[in-house]
Design a protein around this motif. Structure first.
Motif, PDB file in Angstrom:
ATOM      1  N   ILE A 244      33.692  36.134  48.610  1.00 28.77           N
ATOM      2  CA  ILE A 244      34.108  36.929  47.444  1.00 28.77           C
ATOM      3  C   ILE A 244      35.226  37.900  47.817  1.00 28.77           C
ATOM      4  CG2 ILE A 244      33.343  38.632  45.719  1.00 28.77           C
ATOM      5  CD1 ILE A 244      30.518  37.286  45.945  1.00 28.77           C
ATOM      6  N   ILE A 245      35.119  38.476  49.022  1.00 27.69           N
ATOM      7  CA  ILE A 245      36.173  39.418  49.454  1.00 27.69           C
ATOM      8  C   ILE A 245      37.446  38.643  49.805  1.00 27.69           C
ATOM      9  CG2 ILE A 245      36.836  41.084  51.250  1.00 27.69           C
ATOM     10  CD1 ILE A 245      33.824  41.951  51.262  1.00 27.69           C
ATOM     11  N   GLY A 246      37.289  37.508  50.500  1.00 21.38           N
ATOM     12  CA  GLY A 246      38.446  36.693  50.851  1.00 21.38           C
ATOM     13  C   GLY A 246      39.211  37.257  52.036  1.00 21.38           C
ATOM     14  N   LYS A 247      40.162  36.478  52.532  1.00 17.50           N
ATOM     15  CA  LYS A 247      40.949  36.876  53.699  1.00 17.50           C
ATOM     16  C   LYS A 247      41.773  38.116  53.362  1.00 17.50           C
ATOM     17  CE  LYS A 247      43.308  34.517  57.419  1.00 17.50           C
ATOM     18  NZ  LYS A 247      43.978  33.301  57.861  1.00 17.50           N
ATOM     19  N   GLY A 248      41.513  39.183  54.110  1.00 15.52           N
ATOM     20  CA  GLY A 248      42.260  40.426  53.874  1.00 15.52           C
ATOM     21  C   GLY A 248      42.053  40.978  52.474  1.00 15.52           C
ATOM     22  N   GLY A 249      40.893  40.644  51.867  1.00 15.74           N
ATOM     23  CA  GLY A 249      40.596  41.156  50.524  1.00 15.74           C
ATOM     24  C   GLY A 249      41.299  40.411  49.403  1.00 15.74           C
ATOM     25  N   SER A 250      41.889  39.238  49.734  1.00 12.06           N
ATOM     26  CA  SER A 250      42.729  38.538  48.747  1.00 12.06           C
ATOM     27  C   SER A 250      41.956  38.025  47.532  1.00 12.06           C
ATOM     28  CB  SER A 250      43.450  37.357  49.419  1.00 12.06           C
ATOM     29  OG  SER A 250      42.490  36.482  49.980  1.00 12.06           O
ATOM     30  N   MET A 251      40.720  37.518  47.742  1.00 11.00           N
ATOM     31  CA  MET A 251      39.944  36.985  46.620  1.00 11.00           C
ATOM     32  C   MET A 251      39.504  38.108  45.679  1.00 11.00           C
ATOM     33  SD  MET A 251      38.706  34.493  44.952  1.00 11.00           S
ATOM     34  CE  MET A 251      38.653  33.004  45.935  1.00 11.00           C
ATOM     35  N   LEU A 252      39.041  39.209  46.267  1.00 16.78           N
ATOM     36  CA  LEU A 252      38.592  40.344  45.455  1.00 16.78           C
ATOM     37  C   LEU A 252      39.750  40.899  44.633  1.00 16.78           C
ATOM     38  CD1 LEU A 252      35.925  41.814  45.006  1.00 16.78           C
ATOM     39  CD2 LEU A 252      36.621  43.490  46.704  1.00 16.78           C
ATOM     40  N   LYS A 253      40.929  40.933  45.259  1.00 25.42           N
ATOM     41  CA  LYS A 253      42.145  41.408  44.579  1.00 25.42           C
ATOM     42  C   LYS A 253      42.461  40.516  43.378  1.00 25.42           C
ATOM     43  CE  LYS A 253      45.976  43.696  46.768  1.00 25.42           C
ATOM     44  NZ  LYS A 253      46.687  43.707  48.040  1.00 25.42           N
ATOM     45  N   LYS A 254      42.355  39.206  43.602  1.00 24.51           N
ATOM     46  CA  LYS A 254      42.640  38.228  42.547  1.00 24.51           C
ATOM     47  C   LYS A 254      41.664  38.402  41.371  1.00 24.51           C
ATOM     48  CE  LYS A 254      42.677  33.221  41.779  1.00 24.51           C
ATOM     49  NZ  LYS A 254      42.417  31.921  42.390  1.00 24.51           N
ATOM     50  N   ILE A 255      40.361  38.522  41.698  1.00 22.04           N
ATOM     51  CA  ILE A 255      39.349  38.711  40.650  1.00 22.04           C
ATOM     52  C   ILE A 255      39.651  39.987  39.867  1.00 22.04           C
ATOM     53  CG2 ILE A 255      36.889  39.168  40.206  1.00 22.04           C
ATOM     54  CD1 ILE A 255      36.312  37.455  42.778  1.00 22.04           C
ATOM     55  N   GLY A 256      39.946  41.058  40.617  1.00 17.76           N
ATOM     56  CA  GLY A 256      40.214  42.355  39.994  1.00 17.76           C
ATOM     57  C   GLY A 256      41.430  42.339  39.088  1.00 17.76           C
ATOM     58  N   SER A 257      42.532  41.758  39.565  1.00 19.29           N
ATOM     59  CA  SER A 257      43.747  41.803  38.733  1.00 19.29           C
ATOM     60  C   SER A 257      43.615  40.894  37.515  1.00 19.29           C
ATOM     61  CB  SER A 257      45.005  41.483  39.549  1.00 19.29           C
ATOM     62  OG  SER A 257      44.924  40.190  40.062  1.00 19.29           O
ATOM     63  N   ASN A 258      42.911  39.745  37.647  1.00 21.94           N
ATOM     64  CA  ASN A 258      42.687  38.887  36.482  1.00 21.94           C
ATOM     65  C   ASN A 258      41.768  39.557  35.458  1.00 21.94           C
ATOM     66  OD1 ASN A 258      44.292  36.994  37.678  1.00 21.94           O
ATOM     67  ND2 ASN A 258      42.637  35.616  38.275  1.00 21.94           N
ATOM     68  N   ALA A 259      40.732  40.237  35.957  1.00 19.16           N
ATOM     69  CA  ALA A 259      39.785  40.905  35.044  1.00 19.16           C
ATOM     70  C   ALA A 259      40.462  42.062  34.322  1.00 19.16           C
ATOM     71  CB  ALA A 259      38.578  41.412  35.825  1.00 19.16           C
ATOM     72  N   ARG A 260      41.393  42.722  35.014  1.00 18.02           N
ATOM     73  CA  ARG A 260      42.039  43.897  34.429  1.00 18.02           C
ATOM     74  C   ARG A 260      42.772  43.559  33.120  1.00 18.02           C
ATOM     75  NH1 ARG A 260      44.788  45.508  38.665  1.00 18.02           N
ATOM     76  NH2 ARG A 260      46.842  45.079  37.812  1.00 18.02           N
ATOM     77  N   TRP A 261      43.393  42.361  33.063  1.00 19.04           N
ATOM     78  CA  TRP A 261      44.095  41.951  31.833  1.00 19.04           C
ATOM     79  C   TRP A 261      43.150  41.990  30.636  1.00 19.04           C
ATOM     80  CZ3 TRP A 261      49.196  41.480  31.590  1.00 19.04           C
ATOM     81  CH2 TRP A 261      49.910  41.189  32.769  1.00 19.04           C
ATOM     82  N   GLY A 262      41.974  41.358  30.821  1.00 21.33           N
ATOM     83  CA  GLY A 262      41.000  41.282  29.729  1.00 21.33           C
ATOM     84  C   GLY A 262      40.439  42.645  29.361  1.00 21.33           C
ATOM     85  N   ILE A 263      40.212  43.477  30.394  1.00 22.19           N
ATOM     86  CA  ILE A 263      39.652  44.820  30.150  1.00 22.19           C
ATOM     87  C   ILE A 263      40.650  45.684  29.378  1.00 22.19           C
ATOM     88  CG2 ILE A 263      38.906  46.959  31.300  1.00 22.19           C
ATOM     89  CD1 ILE A 263      37.792  45.077  33.574  1.00 22.19           C
ATOM     90  N   GLU A 264      41.915  45.606  29.783  1.00 16.78           N
ATOM     91  CA  GLU A 264      42.940  46.411  29.087  1.00 16.78           C
ATOM     92  C   GLU A 264      43.104  45.960  27.643  1.00 16.78           C
ATOM     93  OE1 GLU A 264      45.627  47.885  32.909  1.00 16.78           O
ATOM     94  OE2 GLU A 264      46.380  46.221  31.706  1.00 16.78           O
ATOM     95  N   ASP A 265      42.997  44.651  27.428  1.00 20.61           N
ATOM     96  CA  ASP A 265      43.094  44.104  26.081  1.00 20.61           C
ATOM     97  C   ASP A 265      41.911  44.580  25.229  1.00 20.61           C
ATOM     98  OD1 ASP A 265      44.374  42.425  24.156  1.00 20.61           O
ATOM     99  OD2 ASP A 265      42.763  40.970  24.438  1.00 20.61           O
ATOM    100  N   LEU A 266      40.724  44.599  25.824  1.00 23.72           N
ATOM    101  CA  LEU A 266      39.511  45.026  25.120  1.00 23.72           C
ATOM    102  C   LEU A 266      39.555  46.515  24.792  1.00 23.72           C
ATOM    103  CD1 LEU A 266      36.384  44.430  24.387  1.00 23.72           C
ATOM    104  CD2 LEU A 266      35.938  45.402  26.640  1.00 23.72           C
TER     105      LEU A 266
END
Length: 302
Positions: A244-266
């Motif tokens: 879930i964290i991914g190499k150097g935090g890359s997966m967590l970053k990806k999840i976070g930035s993708n989720a942020r779009w939906g949260i900001e829209d909501l």
């Protein structure tokens, strides 16, 4: 004085996991409320959404898929789904356009035979089959159960959406509205934010992890045009945490930035999202942790 010009009532969407229930509900409501994923069992709590127009108001209860339970979380999801069938005015059963009625569908038919609620058969994904295949599918289902209506739709494109709404209204009682006309859902913001994060985790992660994760929103604080959100993704194994964290935090970053779009829209404002990952072994079989993540058995046994 009672209002007899508008109809108001409850409808529920049922169907096997991954048949498109959340996509259809989002299409009917016109906003993204339920999370959608190509992985089954993504809807866990009943998401109550509200559709209002000049005919009245439909309150949709989106249930987890009816299936055979494997653990306490599974039991919870099944009992929520079955309890809902008895308390609504109309049931929408969403199926795929096939003539094969498998064990999962037969399980649902058995459940439907125990209730007196009218059932509308909604055949989804009609854009994937020819007309004669669709008619064969409808004929096959009609021999298994006496449906009040049959409506073919495409949840993805919204085809026949209006026809479906018209059918639902037919089975609702006349009466005043339960919610203000601008209400979309009774889910608290935190619950929807947690679901949006979990949706992005489902999209990004390997198949073996998704059902072993939950998301809790630890804090949400507003300041001017920004909301600061701290959330934790909970998984069952140490090995999952690394993925879930991914190499150097890359997966967590990806999840976070993708989720942020939906949260900001909501929330209609900028979001500063901080994600953490914790391991809680076997949380799906722990009553305490299930309650902690919002899965409350007592709510559905009332």
């Amino acid at each position: 004085m009672e209002n007899h010009t508008t109809k108001t009532g409850f409808a529920t969407l049922i169907g096997r996991p991954n048949v498109g229930k959340s996509t259809l509900m989002n299409q009917l409501i016109g906003q993204k409320i339920a999370i959608t994923s190509n992985k089954p069992q993504t809807t866990r709590n009943r998401i109550q959404t509200v559709f209002t127009d000049d005919r009245g108001q439909i309150v949709f209860l989106d249930t987890p898929g009816i299936h055979k339970a494997k653990n306490k979380l599974g039991n919870y999801m099944v009992s929520v789904a079955e309890h809902t069938l008895k308390e609504v005015d109309v049931i929408l059963w969403l199926v795929e356009p096939t003539t094969f009625i498998g064990a999962g569908e037969r399980h649902i038919i058995e459940r439907l035979k125990r209730v007196n609620t009218p059932v509308i058969l909604v055949v989804n994904k009609i854009d994937t089959v020819k007309n004669e295949e669709l008619l064969q599918c409808i004929d096959t289902y009609r021999t298994e159960y006496d449906f009040a209506e049959v409506v073919p739709v495409s949840a993805k494109s919204g085809k026949n959406k209006e026809e479906l709404l018209k059918c639902i209204y037919q089975y609702l009682p006349y009466g005043p509205m339960f919610y203000d006309e601008d209400t979309i859902t009774d889910q608290p913001e935190r619950a929807i934010v947690a679901e949006l994060i979990r949706e992005q985790a489902l999209h990004a992660l390997d198949d073996e992890i998704p059902h072993g994760i939950a998301v809790s929103v630890d804090s949400m604080k507003y300041r001017k045009n920004i909301v600061d959100i701290d959330a934790t993704i909970v998984c069952e194994r140490d090995s999952h945490k690394g993925i879930i964290i991914g190499k150097g935090g890359s997966m967590l970053k990806k999840i976070g930035s993708n989720a942020r779009w939906g949260i900001e829209d909501l929330l209609q404002c900028k979001a500063n999202l901080q994600l953490w990952v914790k391991v809680k072994k076997d949380w799906r079989d722990s009553d305490f942790l299930l309650k902690n993540f919002g899965y409350r058995q007592d709510e559905i046994e009332k």
